[in-house]
Design a protein around this motif. Structure first.
Motif, PDB file in Angstrom:
ATOM      1  N   LYS A 358      -0.575   9.032 -25.776  1.00 26.19           N
ATOM      2  CA  LYS A 358       0.297  10.614 -25.909  1.00 26.19           C
ATOM      3  C   LYS A 358      -1.482  10.846 -24.825  1.00 26.19           C
ATOM      4  CE  LYS A 358       0.525  12.038 -30.109  1.00 26.19           C
ATOM      5  NZ  LYS A 358       0.508  12.809 -31.129  1.00 26.19           N
ATOM      6  N   ASN A 359      -2.227  10.528 -25.666  1.00 27.46           N
ATOM      7  CA  ASN A 359      -4.039  10.529 -24.546  1.00 27.46           C
ATOM      8  C   ASN A 359      -4.117   9.783 -22.753  1.00 27.46           C
ATOM      9  OD1 ASN A 359      -4.829  11.409 -27.191  1.00 27.46           O
ATOM     10  ND2 ASN A 359      -5.525   9.212 -27.528  1.00 27.46           N
ATOM     11  N   GLU A 360      -2.955   8.875 -22.743  1.00 22.56           N
ATOM     12  CA  GLU A 360      -2.676   8.845 -21.284  1.00 22.56           C
ATOM     13  C   GLU A 360      -1.713   9.679 -20.452  1.00 22.56           C
ATOM     14  OE1 GLU A 360      -0.778   4.958 -22.274  1.00 22.56           O
ATOM     15  OE2 GLU A 360      -2.061   3.330 -21.205  1.00 22.56           O
ATOM     16  N   GLY A 361      -1.570  11.177 -21.069  1.00 19.23           N
ATOM     17  CA  GLY A 361      -0.562  12.110 -20.357  1.00 19.23           C
ATOM     18  C   GLY A 361       1.060  11.543 -20.570  1.00 19.23           C
ATOM     19  N   ALA A 362       1.378   9.821 -21.284  1.00 22.47           N
ATOM     20  CA  ALA A 362       2.702  10.644 -20.925  1.00 22.47           C
ATOM     21  C   ALA A 362       3.143  11.322 -21.979  1.00 22.47           C
ATOM     22  CB  ALA A 362       2.922   8.893 -21.717  1.00 22.47           C
ATOM     23  N   LYS A 363       4.433  12.065 -21.768  1.00 21.11           N
ATOM     24  CA  LYS A 363       4.909  12.631 -22.819  1.00 21.11           C
ATOM     25  C   LYS A 363       5.800  12.431 -23.970  1.00 21.11           C
ATOM     26  CE  LYS A 363       8.172  16.771 -21.276  1.00 21.11           C
ATOM     27  NZ  LYS A 363       8.984  17.576 -20.682  1.00 21.11           N
ATOM     28  N   LEU A 364       5.402  12.424 -24.901  1.00 24.09           N
ATOM     29  CA  LEU A 364       6.398  12.056 -26.397  1.00 24.09           C
ATOM     30  C   LEU A 364       6.796  13.217 -26.852  1.00 24.09           C
ATOM     31  CD1 LEU A 364       6.495  10.069 -28.756  1.00 24.09           C
ATOM     32  CD2 LEU A 364       5.392  12.301 -30.125  1.00 24.09           C
ATOM     33  N   VAL A 365       8.923  12.485 -26.422  1.00 19.53           N
ATOM     34  CA  VAL A 365       9.774  13.303 -26.679  1.00 19.53           C
ATOM     35  C   VAL A 365      10.829  12.920 -28.133  1.00 19.53           C
ATOM     36  CG1 VAL A 365      10.262  14.136 -24.341  1.00 19.53           C
ATOM     37  CG2 VAL A 365      11.828  11.715 -25.221  1.00 19.53           C
ATOM     38  N   CYS A 366      10.932  11.364 -28.471  1.00 22.69           N
ATOM     39  CA  CYS A 366      11.020  11.586 -29.609  1.00 22.69           C
ATOM     40  C   CYS A 366      10.418  10.811 -30.644  1.00 22.69           C
ATOM     41  CB  CYS A 366      12.047  10.889 -29.213  1.00 22.69           C
ATOM     42  SG  CYS A 366      13.321  10.336 -30.660  1.00 22.69           S
ATOM     43  N   GLY A 367      10.904  11.155 -32.015  1.00 21.06           N
ATOM     44  CA  GLY A 367       9.664  10.260 -32.949  1.00 21.06           C
ATOM     45  C   GLY A 367       8.025  10.456 -32.648  1.00 21.06           C
ATOM     46  N   VAL A 390       6.407   7.478 -18.089  1.00 17.59           N
ATOM     47  CA  VAL A 390       5.034   7.113 -18.061  1.00 17.59           C
ATOM     48  C   VAL A 390       5.270   6.319 -16.994  1.00 17.59           C
ATOM     49  CG1 VAL A 390       4.512   4.585 -19.513  1.00 17.59           C
ATOM     50  CG2 VAL A 390       5.265   6.518 -20.607  1.00 17.59           C
ATOM     51  N   ASP A 391       3.864   6.299 -16.632  1.00 16.49           N
ATOM     52  CA  ASP A 391       3.271   5.467 -14.742  1.00 16.49           C
ATOM     53  C   ASP A 391       2.730   4.141 -15.641  1.00 16.49           C
ATOM     54  OD1 ASP A 391       1.630   5.660 -12.734  1.00 16.49           O
ATOM     55  OD2 ASP A 391       0.826   4.389 -13.998  1.00 16.49           O
ATOM     56  N   ARG A 392       3.994   3.492 -14.528  1.00 13.54           N
ATOM     57  CA  ARG A 392       3.682   2.226 -14.693  1.00 13.54           C
ATOM     58  C   ARG A 392       1.907   1.426 -15.107  1.00 13.54           C
ATOM     59  NH1 ARG A 392       6.010   0.891  -8.388  1.00 13.54           N
ATOM     60  NH2 ARG A 392       6.669   2.964  -9.036  1.00 13.54           N
ATOM     61  N   LYS A 393       1.126   1.952 -14.931  1.00 15.76           N
ATOM     62  CA  LYS A 393      -0.293   1.502 -15.524  1.00 15.76           C
ATOM     63  C   LYS A 393      -0.974   1.344 -17.121  1.00 15.76           C
ATOM     64  CE  LYS A 393      -0.657  -1.231 -11.689  1.00 15.76           C
ATOM     65  NZ  LYS A 393      -0.115  -2.208 -11.911  1.00 15.76           N
TER      66      LYS A 393
END
Ligand code: UN1
Length: 511
Positions: A358-367, A390-393
């Protein structure tokens, strides 16, 4: 040789707490520490599965001495005879499959269908390795000299030390122990402290099948007190570890000090590539199984899904819909699809990675949450979790989590997908979904990993092919199939000169 029956505490009634001692030289032996530890059910920590010895270096020394004595005789038993014992063990395992699967679900948490599969994998490994007793092939080649015979034979190494993981507690113990004993070695195994019972069950089957005392010894306990002394022991000539890359570095470093054979089977961050032309129903089914089977606790788990853009939105929507419906719970309930994390620490790690994502900016869409209401409160449960965009890095795309957390990464096409897939420190398993045979074969060639699946998820290895990976996944050895036979034998090249004269290789030539 005599058959020694293992007086296992399994004979006790189920209301009594089962206390397990170490199994050394065919006897039940208490640890010299006088200390024990508990093995509790991760789905219900009120359920005490057993009490095991918290052993130390002195116990390891006793076990290695026993193995050394057993090795002196065992190496002389013809390999086909050694293999017959392993074959009989397969048949015993078949009879006990249901009981051992139940024991395993209680100590490890994965659902019954999967623990049956785990016992089945040990049965498969037993049949395969039993067959090896009549092969153990080596090359016989023409000599460059007249009247001279040249061949190479496989010899056992001696005492082998095995350090096994908790996620496949019987299967992976069998991958190590069975080829080792068929090849004529003697073993000391330290099972993972979370799941020692399944190793006892495997060894019980072998003992009941006639394995002589001391050929396999079990010492339970923790890494620093048992694993390290085992790897350090001068009489242990080969060490096999399945575990994290961090522990692999330690054990590999120790083994290198005394030039031991060392097989390291370590982490993974396994990619599944789904191209636009893939059968989406199949890919979604595969992704669910690959990511959430065994609660994501496989080194081969599908932890990254790399999607081509045209199918991205539909794939995500359908995967999330299915993931939300997965039934999480106690694996002894046949309707449950996903069990708990193995222990509190692993659950905490999983939840920590949710925060990291979450802190990296990926979007949590489940669970993303712990499940702790009702009966869940007694176990280490968590929701199946999906991150998208999610960014590859990002760390959640790079680091092994070992939980039910999957990262979805968009890609621009085949070349980009392979670059993302290979852009991690690990190289265990990989998968590609496509109907294009040209792309499938290019992926087989270009994915830098020990295993590639086409139109199947990253899990599902069979015991008769080599298992292992590249880069931080290991040190180049393979378990399974011929890979294990390679590891548990030492080559001896043999030259028999029947010319009755001194022939000098490379020197006595006509030209
Ligand atoms: C693991 O991933 O830790 O390939 C072992 C499989 C199993 C073994 C997995 N046969 O899924």
């Amino acid at each position: 040789m005599a058959t020694h029956t293992l007086a296992t505490p399994a004979d006790l009634s189920s209301t009594q707490t089962r206390v397990f001692k170490n199994f050394i030289d065919g006897e039940w032996v208490e640890s010299s520490t006088g200390q024990t530890f508990e093995n509790r059910n991760p789905a219900d920590t009120r359920d005490l599965v057993g009490i095991f010895q918290k052993s130390n270096r002195a116990d390891v020394n006793t076990a290695v001495d026993a193995a050394k004595r057993a090795f002196a005789k065992w190496r002389l038993v013809p390999a086909p005879r050694r293999a017959e014992i392993v074959f009989r063990a397969a048949e015993i395992l078949i009879e006990r499959k249901e009981d051992y699967a139940r024991d395993m679900t209680r100590e490890m948490g994965k659902v019954l269908a999967e623990t049956r599969g785990d016992v089945q994998e040990a049965i498969d490994a037993a049949y395969y390795n039993a067959g090896e007793g009549r092969r153990l092939f080596g090359p016989t080649v023409p000599s460059e000299m007249p009247n001279k015979f040249a061949m190479a034979v496989r010899q056992p190494i001696g005492v082998c030390g095995m350090i096994t993981p908790w996620n496949f507690p019987m299967a992976i113990s069998s991958w190590k122990l069975l080829p080792a004993v068929v090849c004529g070695n003697a073993c000391v195994v330290k099972p993972a402290q979370d799941t020692p019972l399944s190793t006892f069950n495997l060894v019980r089957a072998l003992t009941d099948a006639g394995l002589p005392k001391g050929v396999i010894n079990i010492v339970t306990g923790f890494g620093a007190e048992v694993g390290t002394p085992l790897a350090e022991h001068p009489d242990v000539r080969a060490v096999s570890l399945t575990g994290s890359s961090a522990v692999g570095k330690i054990i590999g470093g120790i083994a290198a000090q005394s030039f031991k054979h060392c097989s390291l089977e370590l982490g993974g961050k396994n990619p599944m590539i789904v191209l636009d032309d893939a059968n989406l129903d199949l890919a979604i089914e595969g992704a669910l199984w690959g990511a959430f089977g065994t609660t994501g606790q496989r080194c081969t788990a599908t932890s990254r899904i790399i999607l081509q853009k045209r199918i991205y939105a539909e794939f995500v929507e359908r995967l999330v819909d299915r993931a939300k419906k997965l039934k999480v719970g106690n694996g002894l309930d046949e309707t449950v699809q996903m069990g708990p994390a193995i222990n509190q620490k692993q659950l905490e790690t999983d939840l920590e990675y949710v925060e990291i994502g979450k802190n990296e900016g990926a979007k949590l869409v489940c669970g993303g949450h712990r499940l702790d209401k009702g009966d869940y409160q007694y176990g280490w449960f968590m929701e199946p979790t999906v991150f998208i965009d999610v960014d590859r890095k990002m760390r959640i795309a790079q680091e092994e989590i070992f939980g039910p957390v999957v990262s979805i990464i968009p890609c621009d096409g085949m070349e980009d997908a392979v670059e993302i897939a290979n852009g991690i420190e690990y190289g265990l398993s990989s998968a590609i979904y496509t109907k294009d045979v040209n792309k499938a074969f290019a992926a087989i060639r270009d994915l830098y990993a020990g295993i590639t699946y086409v139109n199947a998820p990253t899990i599902g290895a069979e015991v008769h092919l080599p298992f292992g990976g590249t880069k931080a996944t290991g040190n180049g050895h393979r378990e399974g199939g011929i890979g294990a036979i390679e590891f548990y034998t030492e080559w001896k090249s043999v030259y028999v000169d029947y010319s009755d004269k001194l022939q000098k290789a490379q020197i006595d030539r006509e030209d």
